[in-house]
Design an enzyme around this catalytic site. Structure first.
Site, PDB file in Angstrom:
ATOM      1  N   ASP A  20       0.827  -1.123  -0.068  1.00  0.00           N
ATOM      2  CA  ASP A  20      -0.104  -0.105  -0.035  1.00  0.00           C
ATOM      3  C   ASP A  20       0.933   1.119   0.258  1.00  0.00           C
ATOM      4  O   ASP A  20       0.593   2.083  -0.703  1.00  0.00           O
ATOM      5  CB  ASP A  20      -1.128  -0.043   1.238  1.00  0.00           C
ATOM      6  CG  ASP A  20      -0.572   0.006   2.581  1.00  0.00           C
ATOM      7  OD1 ASP A  20       0.687  -0.577   2.553  1.00  0.00           O
ATOM      8  OD2 ASP A  20      -1.255   0.015   3.554  1.00  0.00           O
ATOM      9  N   SER A 109      -5.993  -5.299  12.220  1.00  0.00           N
ATOM     10  CA  SER A 109      -6.123  -4.024  12.249  1.00  0.00           C
ATOM     11  C   SER A 109      -7.176  -3.340  13.044  1.00  0.00           C
ATOM     12  O   SER A 109      -8.298  -2.470  12.692  1.00  0.00           O
ATOM     13  CB  SER A 109      -6.173  -3.449  10.772  1.00  0.00           C
ATOM     14  OG  SER A 109      -5.901  -1.836  10.690  1.00  0.00           O
ATOM     15  N   ASP A 155      -5.492  -0.276   5.200  1.00  0.00           N
ATOM     16  CA  ASP A 155      -6.467  -0.760   6.430  1.00  0.00           C
ATOM     17  C   ASP A 155      -7.857   0.101   6.637  1.00  0.00           C
ATOM     18  O   ASP A 155      -8.723  -0.124   6.883  1.00  0.00           O
ATOM     19  CB  ASP A 155      -5.923  -0.653   7.832  1.00  0.00           C
ATOM     20  CG  ASP A 155      -4.612  -1.639   7.794  1.00  0.00           C
ATOM     21  OD1 ASP A 155      -4.412  -2.524   6.951  1.00  0.00           O
ATOM     22  OD2 ASP A 155      -3.800  -1.323   8.531  1.00  0.00           O
ATOM     23  N   TYR A 204       8.215  -2.136  11.083  1.00  0.00           N
ATOM     24  CA  TYR A 204       7.472  -1.435   9.824  1.00  0.00           C
ATOM     25  C   TYR A 204       7.984  -0.292   9.425  1.00  0.00           C
ATOM     26  O   TYR A 204       8.166  -0.263   8.204  1.00  0.00           O
ATOM     27  CB  TYR A 204       6.085  -0.841  10.453  1.00  0.00           C
ATOM     28  CG  TYR A 204       4.980  -0.627   9.627  1.00  0.00           C
ATOM     29  CD1 TYR A 204       4.040  -1.343   9.007  1.00  0.00           C
ATOM     30  CD2 TYR A 204       5.031   0.807   9.005  1.00  0.00           C
ATOM     31  CE1 TYR A 204       3.097  -1.028   8.102  1.00  0.00           C
ATOM     32  CE2 TYR A 204       4.126   1.101   8.018  1.00  0.00           C
ATOM     33  CZ  TYR A 204       3.059   0.239   7.745  1.00  0.00           C
ATOM     34  OH  TYR A 204       2.505   0.789   6.712  1.00  0.00           O
TER      35      TYR A 204
END
Length: 361
Positions: A20, A109, A155, A204
């Site tokens: 994404d 999420s 998300d 991340y």
């Protein structure tokens, strides 16, 4: 005072891992569990939120709102409040209770679910008109600025805009959303390893920086613009780690495009093969799997009735997603539980997102 209640589901990522924020393609769905906010305006400048599951309360004055002044659990909600203020959207004092039947840290999420429920809650409470993509961006920005995770839009979009019995395909560059019907012959099983992942921990953001470094070295705006073929031809120009991170992303984008076609044809066998290939790339190239997730995917591969399995979400723990032949759910849950004692399984259909849910309730 009128009470307002809003709900937003969690989401599961079928395919498209970490694509994404690389402006690529993702296929996701909303699950049939989520987060509910209930509350009312106060008539002053105070905010009071209570988490039913954590049994914790956070109080703060609207004019003193800073991330460092509040507990980490409350930042997802208060970050949205902060975004309303920054965007000159009406927001005043309120009190609300948060409740959720989503397992935390399971790659579903829960954060976007809470952020979306908060956006809808504040919009409804204070009469603010927002377009769906505006809502998603406010929720995403709250996570960037107040929580410290540079998440993509996947998300928030999947939690808001999914449709029951469909996979949600998102082009993360254009933010175009399409829905592909999912045949009733297949079910989704989410297997929570109960290994907690804390994405704020840095992995991340490190992966994101690696992807940006790869795009820069290749001279493209984002890894969306690179193919696996092109990447392999320029391997010598990249550090080994950066090459493997990029290889995961280019491969994932190609897998999502192919999987969309497979789903339209009802070819679950091919779709499942792409899921297994995705997990292998996560394990080897992106290094965001862990032994527990690998164990669950291996167990799924050996179990009759499983089309495919892979890690879902940020990785480093959390859950695997399994595409399973309808009627085999119980057998698959038994196999996964036997492979990793302590695993908790959630059988779900592709559910409505928050906006469709709000319209039908």
């Amino acid at each position: 005072m009128n009470s307002v209640t809003t709900y937003a589901p969690g989401r599961a990522e079928l395919l498209g891992n970490h694509t994404d924020y690389n402006e690529g393609y993702v296929m996701a769905l909303a699950v049939d569990r989520g987060t509910t906010l209930t509350g009312q305006a106060r008539g002053d400048r105070k905010i009071r939120i209570h988490s039913r599951e954590l049994d914790k309360t956070q109080e703060i004055d609207l004019d003193q709102l800073l991330a460092e002044h509040v507990s980490p659990w409350s930042r997802y909600t208060l970050g949205v409040v902060d975004q309303f203020r920054r965007n000159d959207l009406r927001v005043e004092g309120f009190e609300a209770e948060i409740s959720s039947n989503l397992p935390l840290g399971a790659g579903l999420s829960s954060s976007a679910s809470l952020e979306n429920a908060t956006v809808l809650f504040l919009a409804k409470l204070f009469g603010v008109k927002l377009e769906p993509m505006q809502m998603a961006r406010i929720a995403q920005k709250a996570e960037h600025d107040f929580v410290g995770v540079r998440c993509g839009l996947l998300d928030q979009i999947a939690s808001l805009m999914s449709t029951a019995d469909h996979a949600t395909c998102i082009d993360c560059r254009t933010t175009e959303v399409t829905h592909v019907p999912m045949d009733h012959k297949a079910r989704i099983i989410l297997a929570n390893s109960n290994v907690k992942h804390a994405l704020v921990g840095g992995e991340y953001n490190e992966r994101r920086s690696d992807c940006e470094a790869a795009a820069h070295a290749l001279g493209v705006a984002a890894l969306r613009d690179a193919s696996t073929e092109m990447l392999k031809s320029r391997k010598s120009e990249l550090a080994d780690r950066i090459y493997h991170r990029a290889l995961h992303i280019t491969g994932e984008n190609e897998r999502v495009v192919e999987s969309s076609e497979a789903l339209r044809k009802g070819d679950f066998k091919r779709f499942g093969e792409l899921m297994f290939a995705s997990h292998e790339s996560s394990r080897v190239n992106f290094e965001n799997s862990c032994p527990e997730l690998d164990l669950l995917v291996d167990a799924a591969r050996k179990t009759p009735g499983v089309y495919g399995a892979r890690l879902s979400g940020g990785g480093f723990g959390g859950a695997t997603i399994n595409l399973v032949e309808a009627g085999r759910e119980e057998q698959v849950v038994k196999a996964l539980t036997a492979a990793l004692p302590g695993v908790t399984c959630l059988v779900t259909a592709a559910a409505d997102g928050a906006l469709a849910y709000a319209k039908s309730h």
